[in-house]
Design a protein around this motif. Structure first.
Motif, PDB file in Angstrom:
ATOM      1  N   PRO A   1      24.342   1.442  16.015  1.00 20.10           N
ATOM      2  CA  PRO A   1      23.507   2.442  15.330  1.00 20.10           C
ATOM      3  C   PRO A   1      24.161   3.124  14.139  1.00 20.10           C
ATOM      4  N   ALA A   2      25.413   3.577  14.274  1.00 17.00           N
ATOM      5  CA  ALA A   2      26.040   4.346  13.199  1.00 17.00           C
ATOM      6  C   ALA A   2      26.239   3.538  11.921  1.00 17.00           C
ATOM      7  N   TYR A   3      26.208   2.211  12.022  1.00 10.40           N
ATOM      8  CA  TYR A   3      26.462   1.346  10.863  1.00 10.40           C
ATOM      9  C   TYR A   3      25.232   0.509  10.523  1.00 10.40           C
ATOM     10  N   PHE A   4      24.087   0.923  11.027  1.00 11.24           N
ATOM     11  CA  PHE A   4      22.853   0.147  10.906  1.00 11.24           C
ATOM     12  C   PHE A   4      22.075   0.591   9.682  1.00 11.24           C
ATOM     13  N   ALA A   5      21.873  -0.327   8.746  1.00 16.04           N
ATOM     14  CA  ALA A   5      21.154   0.002   7.513  1.00 16.04           C
ATOM     15  C   ALA A   5      19.699   0.340   7.821  1.00 16.04           C
ATOM     16  N   PRO A   6      19.117   1.308   7.110  1.00 16.76           N
ATOM     17  CA  PRO A   6      17.742   1.728   7.400  1.00 16.76           C
ATOM     18  C   PRO A   6      16.731   0.591   7.344  1.00 16.76           C
ATOM     19  N   GLU A   7      16.884  -0.327   6.371  1.00 12.69           N
ATOM     20  CA  GLU A   7      15.875  -1.386   6.219  1.00 12.69           C
ATOM     21  C   GLU A   7      15.869  -2.353   7.396  1.00 12.69           C
ATOM     22  N   ARG A   8      16.936  -2.365   8.188  1.00 15.47           N
ATOM     23  CA  ARG A   8      16.978  -3.285   9.319  1.00 15.47           C
ATOM     24  C   ARG A   8      16.070  -2.850  10.459  1.00 15.47           C
ATOM     25  N   MET A   9      15.552  -1.616  10.399  1.00 19.20           N
ATOM     26  CA  MET A   9      14.579  -1.193  11.401  1.00 19.20           C
ATOM     27  C   MET A   9      13.209  -1.804  11.116  1.00 19.20           C
ATOM     28  N   THR A  10      13.058  -2.422   9.968  1.00 13.09           N
ATOM     29  CA  THR A  10      11.822  -3.116   9.619  1.00 13.09           C
ATOM     30  C   THR A  10      12.071  -4.613   9.715  1.00 13.09           C
ATOM     31  N   PRO A  11      11.191  -5.367  10.365  1.00 13.51           N
ATOM     32  CA  PRO A  11      11.411  -6.808  10.513  1.00 13.51           C
ATOM     33  C   PRO A  11      11.581  -7.490   9.167  1.00 13.51           C
ATOM     34  N   GLY A  12      12.500  -8.446   9.132  1.00  7.46           N
ATOM     35  CA  GLY A  12      12.753  -9.177   7.899  1.00  7.46           C
ATOM     36  C   GLY A  12      14.032  -9.973   8.023  1.00  7.46           C
ATOM     37  N   PRO A  13      14.296 -10.875   7.082  1.00  4.26           N
ATOM     38  CA  PRO A  13      15.509 -11.702   7.141  1.00  4.26           C
ATOM     39  C   PRO A  13      16.767 -10.878   6.906  1.00  4.26           C
ATOM     40  N   ALA A  14      17.888 -11.441   7.339  1.00  2.00           N
ATOM     41  CA  ALA A  14      19.177 -10.778   7.137  1.00  2.00           C
ATOM     42  C   ALA A  14      19.435 -10.593   5.647  1.00  2.00           C
ATOM     43  N   ASN A  15      19.980  -9.424   5.283  1.00  2.00           N
ATOM     44  CA  ASN A  15      20.154  -9.055   3.879  1.00  2.00           C
ATOM     45  C   ASN A  15      21.610  -8.682   3.638  1.00  2.00           C
ATOM     46  N   PRO A  16      22.285  -9.303   2.662  1.00  2.00           N
ATOM     47  CA  PRO A  16      23.674  -8.925   2.372  1.00  2.00           C
ATOM     48  C   PRO A  16      23.840  -7.431   2.116  1.00  2.00           C
ATOM     49  N   ALA A  17      22.816  -6.774   1.556  1.00  2.00           N
ATOM     50  CA  ALA A  17      22.917  -5.337   1.285  1.00  2.00           C
ATOM     51  C   ALA A  17      23.097  -4.536   2.565  1.00  2.00           C
ATOM     52  N   SER A  18      22.637  -5.056   3.697  1.00  2.00           N
ATOM     53  CA  SER A  18      22.824  -4.359   4.969  1.00  2.00           C
ATOM     54  C   SER A  18      24.294  -4.340   5.369  1.00  2.00           C
ATOM     55  N   ASP A  19      25.011  -5.426   5.068  1.00  2.00           N
ATOM     56  CA  ASP A  19      26.461  -5.445   5.312  1.00  2.00           C
ATOM     57  C   ASP A  19      27.164  -4.418   4.433  1.00  2.00           C
ATOM     58  N   VAL A  20      26.691  -4.273   3.192  1.00  2.00           N
ATOM     59  CA  VAL A  20      27.298  -3.297   2.271  1.00  2.00           C
ATOM     60  C   VAL A  20      27.095  -1.878   2.801  1.00  2.00           C
ATOM     61  N   TYR A  21      25.914  -1.593   3.341  1.00  2.00           N
ATOM     62  CA  TYR A  21      25.685  -0.274   3.946  1.00  2.00           C
ATOM     63  C   TYR A  21      26.700  -0.029   5.065  1.00  2.00           C
ATOM     64  N   ALA A  22      26.859  -1.016   5.934  1.00  2.00           N
ATOM     65  CA  ALA A  22      27.801  -0.863   7.046  1.00  2.00           C
ATOM     66  C   ALA A  22      29.228  -0.665   6.537  1.00  2.00           C
ATOM     67  N   LEU A  23      29.596  -1.378   5.468  1.00  2.00           N
ATOM     68  CA  LEU A  23      30.931  -1.205   4.892  1.00  2.00           C
ATOM     69  C   LEU A  23      31.099   0.202   4.344  1.00  2.00           C
ATOM     70  N   GLY A  24      30.050   0.739   3.700  1.00  2.00           N
ATOM     71  CA  GLY A  24      30.125   2.113   3.217  1.00  2.00           C
ATOM     72  C   GLY A  24      30.330   3.105   4.351  1.00  2.00           C
ATOM     73  N   ALA A  25      29.601   2.901   5.467  1.00  2.00           N
ATOM     74  CA  ALA A  25      29.771   3.782   6.624  1.00  2.00           C
ATOM     75  C   ALA A  25      31.169   3.646   7.211  1.00  2.00           C
ATOM     76  N   LEU A  26      31.679   2.416   7.223  1.00  2.00           N
ATOM     77  CA  LEU A  26      33.040   2.183   7.732  1.00  2.00           C
ATOM     78  C   LEU A  26      34.073   2.894   6.874  1.00  2.00           C
ATOM     79  N   LEU A  27      33.963   2.765   5.539  1.00  2.00           N
ATOM     80  CA  LEU A  27      34.933   3.406   4.654  1.00  2.00           C
ATOM     81  C   LEU A  27      34.826   4.926   4.743  1.00  2.00           C
ATOM     82  N   TYR A  28      33.606   5.445   4.827  1.00  2.00           N
ATOM     83  CA  TYR A  28      33.416   6.891   4.947  1.00  2.00           C
ATOM     84  C   TYR A  28      34.141   7.416   6.191  1.00  2.00           C
ATOM     85  N   ARG A  29      33.964   6.712   7.295  1.00  2.00           N
ATOM     86  CA  ARG A  29      34.618   7.153   8.527  1.00  2.00           C
ATOM     87  C   ARG A  29      36.130   6.982   8.447  1.00  2.00           C
ATOM     88  N   THR A  30      36.587   5.891   7.819  1.00  2.00           N
ATOM     89  CA  THR A  30      38.021   5.660   7.697  1.00  2.00           C
ATOM     90  C   THR A  30      38.686   6.733   6.844  1.00  2.00           C
TER      91      THR A  30
END
Length: 481
Positions: free
Chosen positions: A183-212
């Motif tokens: 949940p904490a690293y889950f991009a908002p658009e992933r709550m809507t059905p659709g194909p995997a999106n590289p931008a979702s990984d970037v969101y998670a990386l941003g959350a990871l760096l923020y926490r780090t």
């Protein structure tokens, strides 16, 4: 209770030694590969994941995609198997590179990292993501627990299959997709059905760096209900206040967390900036997926009493060796390989392609990275253009590279890129007699996208050039008989 115990043998090859990790849907064992005599990690997935044939097929497909990528910051996938238990149930398992170190999640239990170290780790994770995104692989569960800190840098674990062992979110099962993650690293658009999106990984990386950097998540999210609540309230991410952190890095981190995927930077851009201007990716090999002969269901057998343990305790680094070897082979044999590639029908036979390719232009790796007679004699002058694709697999890979580059520059919309990438990947399927029709249809799709303004004219021209070069290579081979 785990179905695995020490000394069990999988596939008459991998002998389990000790369990080194345990989660709700998977467990990881240190094991010995008795064929190649090296230590490996075996990740066994829960039996309920194998009960559904469609899900099992998805696991195999994800593992196959991940196995195509070798990169210094990616844990390599070596093998996939299915062990048959005495009760008849199946346990899918993956064999991966054994990485020594500790996870970023473990490190963060003692507090945040100094900002230079945090940015360096994020840059290495971004480089791994950029390399994967170029070939259409999306991780979908980037988080501190899936980043291993080693003596040689950070490594991203479980490419392609991380989400298979994670908790499902509330929409799972409603769309036929594997909708899992953290949940904490889950991009908002992933709550809507659709194909995997590289931008979702970037969101998670941003959350990871923020926490780090800060020691806390950017938003108060721990459960799926929190994800929905944060989206409904449009809760803003608090500004980054870290002493000494460059302002542009703080801005990039917050940009990664934008609710709008289109406003997020690409992983390649992050890797370049976080790496202090270094290239986003070192030379990266994309390995072909080889057809594997069918075999009976794998049995779990007790290892003989006198199993000889592998003495090596340090995991091997196949990526570095294979990259150096690949550079020598490409430099010394590219002309020969182009002349010996089989007829078009070979694309349908399941045989591996005659040559591997790199994601960069086909320039051998710098001899500064290796030494000795082989590297000294094998380095030719760098070609200015890539060779024409001579197999449909090479054509599809070249298409994917051009599309990924165009996406990073905003010269093509994401849906069009995904459609063209998918159509290119389908070229070598079906009967050989239908391939000319599929090639013509792909050429038409590129032209239509350019006419509609969904793709830049330069990008469209490059794609059409690839199709033309491939067609000419086939004609040339046919003339040679």
């Amino acid at each position: 209770m785990s179905p695995f115990t020490p000394t069990l043998r999988l596939h008459d090859r991998y002998v389990l030694r000790e369990r080194i990790g345990l989660g709700g849907m998977s467990e990881v064992w240190r094991a010995d590969d008795e064929v190649l005599h090296r230590p490996v990690a075996v990740k066994a997935l829960a039996t309920q994941l194998a009960a559904d044939p469609q899900l099992r097929a998805t696991i195999q497909r994800e593992a196959r995609a991940a196995a195509r990528l070798t990169h210094p910051n990616v844990t390599q996938v070596y093998d996939y198997g299915e062990a048959t238990l005495p009760d008849g149930s199946l346990v899918p398992y993956l064999v991966m590179e054994l990485v020594e170190g500790r996870t970023l999640a473990d490190r963060l239990t003692t507090g945040p990292l100094a900002w230079p170290e945090a940015v360096r780790v994020a840059g290495q994770v971004a480089a791994a993501l950029a390399a994967a995104h170029r070939i259409g692989v999306v991780h979908r569960d980037v988080k501190p627990g899936n980043v291993m800190l080693t003596e040689t840098g950070a490594k991203v674990l479980d490419f392609g299959i991380a989400t298979l062992a994670g908790p499902r979110h509330p929409l799972a099962g409603q769309t036929g997709e594997l909708m899992m993650g953290t949940p904490a690293y889950f991009a908002p658009e992933r709550m809507t059905p659709g194909p995997a999106n590289p931008a979702s990984d970037v969101y998670a990386l941003g959350a990871l760096l923020y926490r780090t950097l800060t020691g806390r998540a950017p938003l108060p999210v721990q459960t799926w209900e929190d994800v929905l609540d944060v989206q409904a309230r449009r809760t803003p991410v608090p500004p980054l206040r870290v002493s000494g952190l460059p302002a542009d890095i703080a801005e990039l981190t917050l940009a990664c967390l934008s609710p709008d995927p289109a406003r997020r930077p690409t992983a390649a851009r992050l890797a370049t900036r976080f790496g202090s201007g270094q290239p986003a990716d070192p030379p990266t090999a994309i390995l072909p997926t080889l057809a594997r002969p069918e075999h009976p269901p794998t049995l779990i057998e007790r290892a003989p009493a006198a199993v000889r343990p592998v003495p090596a305790a340090v995991p091997q680094r196949p990526a570095a060796r294979s990259n150096r070897l690949l550079g020598v082979l490409v430099a010394a044999g590219v002309a020969l390989l182009l002349g010996l590639v089989g007829m078009l029908a070979l694309d349908d036979s399941g045989n591996p392609p005659a040559a591997q390719r790199t994601t960069e232009a086909p320039v051998p790796e710098s001899t500064a990275e290796s030494s000795g007679p082989a590297s000294a004699t094998a380095e030719p002058s760098a070609p200015t253009t890539a060779p024409a694709p001579v197999t449909l697999r090479q054509l599809a890979a070249a298409f994917a590279d051009v599309l990924a580059e165009a996406e990073s520059r905003g010269e093509i919309d994401r849906d069009t890129a995904s459609d063209l990438r998918e159509k290119a990947a389908e070229l070598d399927r079906g009967k050989p007699k239908d391939r000319a029709k599929r090639l013509a249809e792909l050429r038409e799709r590129v032209a239509d996208a350019a006419d509609d303004g969904r793709i830049g004219t330069d990008t469209a021209a490059r794609l059409q050039d690839l199709l033309t070069a491939y067609a000419q290579s086939q004609g040339g081979r046919g003339d040679e008989g």
